[in-house]
Structures are given as C-alpha cells and as structure tokens.
Design an enzyme around this catalytic site. Structure first.
Site, PDB file in Angstrom:
ATOM      1  N   LEU A   1     -15.085   5.992   7.776  1.00 56.04           N
ATOM      2  CA  LEU A   1     -14.964   6.523   9.129  1.00 56.04           C
ATOM      3  C   LEU A   1     -13.897   5.846  10.091  1.00 56.04           C
ATOM      4  O   LEU A   1     -14.431   5.084  10.825  1.00 56.04           O
ATOM      5  CB  LEU A   1     -16.277   6.839   9.660  1.00 56.04           C
ATOM      6  N   GLY A   2     -12.865   6.020   9.930  1.00 53.19           N
ATOM      7  CA  GLY A   2     -11.783   5.496  10.926  1.00 53.19           C
ATOM      8  C   GLY A   2     -10.825   6.554  12.003  1.00 53.19           C
ATOM      9  O   GLY A   2     -11.729   7.683  12.022  1.00 53.19           O
TER      10      GLY A   2
ATOM     11  N   ARG B   1     -14.906   5.615  20.646  1.00 52.06           N
ATOM     12  CA  ARG B   1     -15.507   4.736  21.489  1.00 52.06           C
ATOM     13  C   ARG B   1     -15.780   5.488  23.161  1.00 52.06           C
ATOM     14  O   ARG B   1     -16.491   5.482  23.689  1.00 52.06           O
ATOM     15  CB  ARG B   1     -14.660   3.314  21.919  1.00 52.06           C
TER      16      ARG B   1
ATOM     17  N   GLU C   1      -9.051  -3.578   2.626  1.00 53.38           N
ATOM     18  CA  GLU C   1      -8.156  -3.242   1.749  1.00 53.38           C
ATOM     19  C   GLU C   1      -6.905  -4.031   1.240  1.00 53.38           C
ATOM     20  O   GLU C   1      -6.479  -4.001   0.254  1.00 53.38           O
ATOM     21  CB  GLU C   1      -7.243  -1.709   2.270  1.00 53.38           C
TER      22      GLU C   1
ATOM     23  N   ASP D   1      -3.248   4.595  -2.557  1.00 52.51           N
ATOM     24  CA  ASP D   1      -4.087   5.140  -1.982  1.00 52.51           C
ATOM     25  C   ASP D   1      -5.209   6.267  -2.717  1.00 52.51           C
ATOM     26  O   ASP D   1      -6.191   6.701  -2.207  1.00 52.51           O
ATOM     27  CB  ASP D   1      -3.699   5.736  -0.419  1.00 52.51           C
TER      28      ASP D   1
ATOM     29  N   ARG E   1       0.938  -1.117  -0.152  1.00 51.54           N
ATOM     30  CA  ARG E   1       0.016   0.032  -0.079  1.00 51.54           C
ATOM     31  C   ARG E   1       0.885   1.285   0.105  1.00 51.54           C
ATOM     32  O   ARG E   1       1.696   1.287   0.980  1.00 51.54           O
ATOM     33  CB  ARG E   1      -0.860  -0.056   1.420  1.00 51.54           C
TER      34      ARG E   1
ATOM     35  N   ASP F   1     -10.573   9.132  19.982  1.00 45.44           N
ATOM     36  CA  ASP F   1     -11.055   7.628  19.922  1.00 45.44           C
ATOM     37  C   ASP F   1     -12.702   7.809  20.201  1.00 45.44           C
ATOM     38  O   ASP F   1     -13.151   7.854  21.233  1.00 45.44           O
ATOM     39  CB  ASP F   1     -10.436   6.508  21.083  1.00 45.44           C
TER      40      ASP F   1
ATOM     41  N   GLY G   1     -13.439   1.695  11.031  1.00 48.80           N
ATOM     42  CA  GLY G   1     -13.738   1.558  12.483  1.00 48.80           C
ATOM     43  C   GLY G   1     -14.966   2.024  13.014  1.00 48.80           C
ATOM     44  O   GLY G   1     -15.820   1.282  13.753  1.00 48.80           O
ATOM     45  N   ILE G   2     -15.190   3.143  12.947  1.00 50.93           N
ATOM     46  CA  ILE G   2     -16.366   3.970  13.489  1.00 50.93           C
ATOM     47  C   ILE G   2     -17.598   3.534  12.588  1.00 50.93           C
ATOM     48  O   ILE G   2     -18.900   3.113  13.082  1.00 50.93           O
ATOM     49  CB  ILE G   2     -16.259   5.306  13.501  1.00 50.93           C
TER      50      ILE G   2
HETATM   51  P1  ADP Z   1      -7.392   3.825  11.101  1.00 49.28           P
HETATM   52  O1  ADP Z   1      -8.154   4.923  10.433  1.00 49.28           O
HETATM   53  O2  ADP Z   1      -6.399   3.731  12.095  1.00 49.28           O
HETATM   54  O3  ADP Z   1      -7.547   2.284  10.355  1.00 49.28           O
HETATM   55  P2  ADP Z   1      -9.862   2.364  12.264  1.00 49.28           P
HETATM   56  O4  ADP Z   1     -10.622   2.118  11.065  1.00 49.28           O
HETATM   57  O5  ADP Z   1      -9.322   1.106  12.880  1.00 49.28           O
HETATM   58  O6  ADP Z   1      -8.809   3.403  12.205  1.00 49.28           O
HETATM   59  O7  ADP Z   1     -11.099   3.339  13.161  1.00 49.28           O
HETATM   60  C1  ADP Z   1     -10.543   3.592  14.322  1.00 49.28           C
HETATM   61  C2  ADP Z   1     -11.877   4.253  14.986  1.00 49.28           C
HETATM   62  O8  ADP Z   1     -12.644   3.454  15.195  1.00 49.28           O
HETATM   63  C3  ADP Z   1     -11.542   4.842  16.568  1.00 49.28           C
HETATM   64  O9  ADP Z   1     -12.054   6.044  16.546  1.00 49.28           O
HETATM   65  C4  ADP Z   1     -12.562   3.968  17.322  1.00 49.28           C
HETATM   66  O10 ADP Z   1     -12.794   4.521  18.475  1.00 49.28           O
HETATM   67  C5  ADP Z   1     -13.658   3.544  16.448  1.00 49.28           C
HETATM   68  N1  ADP Z   1     -14.277   2.219  16.785  1.00 49.28           N
HETATM   69  C6  ADP Z   1     -13.864   0.833  16.867  1.00 49.28           C
HETATM   70  N2  ADP Z   1     -14.840   0.228  17.577  1.00 49.28           N
HETATM   71  C7  ADP Z   1     -15.761   1.148  17.981  1.00 49.28           C
HETATM   72  C8  ADP Z   1     -16.944   0.838  18.622  1.00 49.28           C
HETATM   73  N3  ADP Z   1     -17.241  -0.302  19.004  1.00 49.28           N
HETATM   74  N4  ADP Z   1     -17.883   2.002  18.806  1.00 49.28           N
HETATM   75  C9  ADP Z   1     -17.488   3.172  18.317  1.00 49.28           C
HETATM   76  N5  ADP Z   1     -16.287   3.320  17.628  1.00 49.28           N
HETATM   77  C10 ADP Z   1     -15.439   2.297  17.640  1.00 49.28           C
END
Ligand code: ADP
Length: 384
Positions: free
Chosen positions: A190-191, A266, A365, A129, A72, A264, A312-313
């Site tokens: 949304l990460g 969460r 990915e 990307d 990547r 974060d 993630g989100i």
């Molecule tokens: P990256 O962009 O680093 O790859 P990710 O796609 O892993 O990141 O996303 C990370 C985000 O996902 C963080 O804000 C984390 O809090 C959120 N997240 C992961 N699990 C949950 C959950 N169960 N509820 C809410 N948000 C979550």
C-alpha cells in the site's frame, strides 16, 4: 553484497533542468545535496558515479570496483518470468513492451543506456516488476474478453510490485520461521500505487493489478476497479478524449478524487480525524476495498496463514491496519493494538487469539534487485 549492507543511497531529481538536485547519502554519514545543470540521464548517472568515488563523500575508491548494475524495469510482458542479464535482445524486448508500460519502460531503457555509456562493459541485469506474477494460472490472468485480444495484443493480467511482493514472500516465511512450501500469504503493498498478491508455496497465484497498474485497489490518485462502462458513459457525457479519460482515472481519482483534498494518506487521515466527511468516505472506500480483496484471496488460497502490510501506508499507518483488520473477524483475524502502534519497522502485530498471523514488513526492492544481479552475474562469470 557479502553482508548485504547498504553503502550509500541517492537520487537525482529534475533531470533536464539547470537546477537538478543530486542527493547522496553514504551510510552513517550526513547527506550531500548538489544542485547543478543535469540535462540528460547519462549526465545524471555520470554525476552519481563521481559522487560514489568522491574523495570526501565517496564510498568506493575506484569506478572499477562496480562489478554489476541492477535495474528495476516495470514491464516484462509475457516474455520475462525472471530477472535476466541485459544484452541487445533484452533491450529490444523491453522496447517491445513499451505499449504495455508507456510511462515507465522508456525511462527504464534510458537508465540502462545511461549506465552502459558511463561504464561500458560492466554487466547489467534487468529485474521486472511483472516477473513474480508470471506463475499465475491462466484462469487468474485471462480477462473474459474475446480470446483474440490476448493472442493479438497480449491483453491479460500481468500484475506489478512483483519485486516487493517477492521480497515479502521470502521475508514473511523467515519471520514466521516456516518454509514457503505450504504457506498461504496475502501481501498488501500500500503505497501511492497499491496492490494485493495471493501467494501460495512462495509463488503468486493472483494479484490485483492487471494489464496496467490501474486495476485493483483504490490508490492515491488511481481509481482501481470500476465498471468498465463508466469509461464510455463519462467520456460521452463529459465530452472527454481518450487521453483526458486516461488522466482522469490515473491522476484525478482514488483518494484525491473522492476526498477533493489529497492523494496522500497522511493528509486524508488528518482530515478524517478532524471530521471531514469526504475524507471519511474516501478512507472508508480505501479500507473496504482492501478487505474485499483479502476476502477474495483467502478463498483463492483456500485459507490464509498470514496477512502482510508493506510500503508507505502499510508500514506507517496503524490507523489503516487497525481498520482493515477490525473488519476481518470472520477470518479469525485479531491484532495487538500496542504492537500495531508502530511505524516503519518490521513487527508481528498478531493478536493473542488470532487464527491468522498479521505482519508489518518494510519492503526492500533494492535488496531483491541486488541479490538477483549478484546471482545472475556470478552464474554468467562461472560460465553457467
Ligand atoms: P510509492 O508507491 O510512490 O513508492 P510509498 O510506498 O512511499 O509510495 O507510499 C506513499 C504513501 O505512504 C503516501 O500515501 C503517504 O501518505 C503514505 N504514508 C507515509 N507515511 C505515512 C504515515 N506516517 N501515515 C500514513 N500514511 C503514510
């Protein structure tokens, strides 16, 4: 690749230290963690390869079974519109893009060199990307700045998360059982970083990230869109250097900056539920800005057939998805609360009366990188 199944996953953390951690997870077996001195990336890749052929934890018998390596790469600039077989010109071009991706491109090159020195002669492929977004029309990718900046310094919108948005575009069409042709999609990745892409006929026509991954949505620690004049104003009144301002916008803004609690999601959700006012306003800005982009892209696409949540989100937060979709009534969007109550799984959460489909699709990915690598290396081997 015959059945596109994962044989093993892994990562190496704290490279450059005496207590680097290698984690290796062969599918269906338990994870192995190994702490050792790993001072550079070449050694790290060497140890990953040893683990892959390990008599107890390995998944292949011999290194020669590795027929290709996919990488990547963050920034392909305007040069790369698709994935390519890596040769010395490609490495030079990735190097030329370092000013556009100063944090990522040097590391990506390091990974390529580390793989080359461990398994010389094995073909390697770069998956950019930015590539998926190269189909954007000029009116979407040009900034209203003096044109000479585009000509001289390639200042324009590039967009990121392209590998993820591309996976979503294909998978959403499959899940909806519709051809990509004619399909109008809004993909919300949304990460920690976050971006939205408007996708028509399987091609990107606009995306929220720009020259760098700072533009667009509010993110964990990045501001996303602000008035550019805020930059001079704050630098002047807080007496900040360019580097300090860069760090303020990239590392101390977003959910973290507004809430003062965390970047974060969460932790933000937990604080919202316990009544924290600053967390609440941080969450409100986050969800409002996603809706504004969805509204704008529904116009850019001249209507929308499906909205997809990923990363993630997007994959794990029913609360965020519900709040975003509640505010999209004017588009005729409704979701099924029960179906929405799911995490980390592919699910169609469209409400019974909804005019627009709403999907949750875990992104993949690595699979896109593996598919491109196979395709490019097979074509090269057959002399095409
Ligand atoms: P990256 O962009 O680093 O790859 P990710 O796609 O892993 O990141 O996303 C990370 C985000 O996902 C963080 O804000 C984390 O809090 C959120 N997240 C992961 N699990 C949950 C959950 N169960 N509820 C809410 N948000 C979550």
């Amino acid at each position: 690749m015959e059945d596109e199944s994962v044989m093993a996953k892994g990562l190496v953390e704290r490279i450059g230290s005496d207590d680097a951690i290698l984690t290796h997870t062969p599918t269906g077996r338990s994870s192995v963690k190994q702490v050792s001195s790993i001072l550079d990336h070449t050694t790290a890749i060497g140890q990953v390869l040893e683990m892959l052929v390990h008599p107890e934890h390995g998944v292949i018998r011999d290194i020669s079974e590795i027929r290709a390596v996919g990488h990547r790469v963050l920034h392909g600039g305007p040069t790369f519109t698709q994935s390519v077989l890596i040769n010395s010109e490609v490495k030079d071009a990735i190097r030329d893009c370092i000013p556009l991706g100063p944090l990522h491109n040097p590391a990506n090159l390091m990974g390529i060199l580390a793989a080359e020195s461990n398994i010389p002669g094995v073909p390697q492929v770069a998956v950019f990307d930015t590539a998926f977004h190269q189909t954007m029309p000029k009116h979407a990718f040009l900034y209203p700045l003096p044109y000479v900046l585009y000509e001289r310094h390639k200042v324009r919108r590039y967009g990121f998360h392209g590998t993820s948005h591309r996976y979503i575009a294909r998978r959403a069409a499959e899940a909806l059982n519709r051809p990509s042709k004619g399909l109008r999609l809004i993909s919300c990745h949304l990460g920690n970083g976050a971006s939205v892409a408007a996708i028509k006929d399987g091609k990107c026509i606009d995306t929220s990230m720009g020259l760098t991954p700072l533009e667009g949505l509010m993110m964990g620690t990045r501001s996303g869109d602000i008035d550019p004049a805020v930059v001079f104003y704050v630098m002047k009144h807080e007496n900040l250097t360019i580097d300090e301002m860069d760090s303020l916008l990239n590392k101390h803004s977003g959910l973290l900056g507004v809430s003062g609690i965390s970047g974060d999601m969460r932790e933000i959700e937990a604080a919202v539920k316990s009544g924290d006012e600053r967390a609440k306003v941080a969450f409100d800005i986050y969800e409002y800005r996603i809706r504004k982009y969805i509204g704008a892209y529904a116009v850019a696409l001249d209507g929308v057939d499906a909205i997809v949540f990923t990363a993630g989100i997007g994959e794990n937060s029913p609360f965020l998805r519900q709040r975003v979709c509640e505010g999209l009534g004017f588009l005729g969007v409704t979701i099924d609360p029960e179906k929405n109550n799911s995490r980390g799984k592919e699910v169609n959460i469209t409400g019974e009366d909804s005019k627009v489909k709403v999907l949750v699709i875990p992104t993949n990915e690595e699979l896109v990188i593996a598919r491109d690598t196979l395709e490019i290396v097979s074509a090269a081997n057959s002399g095409n």
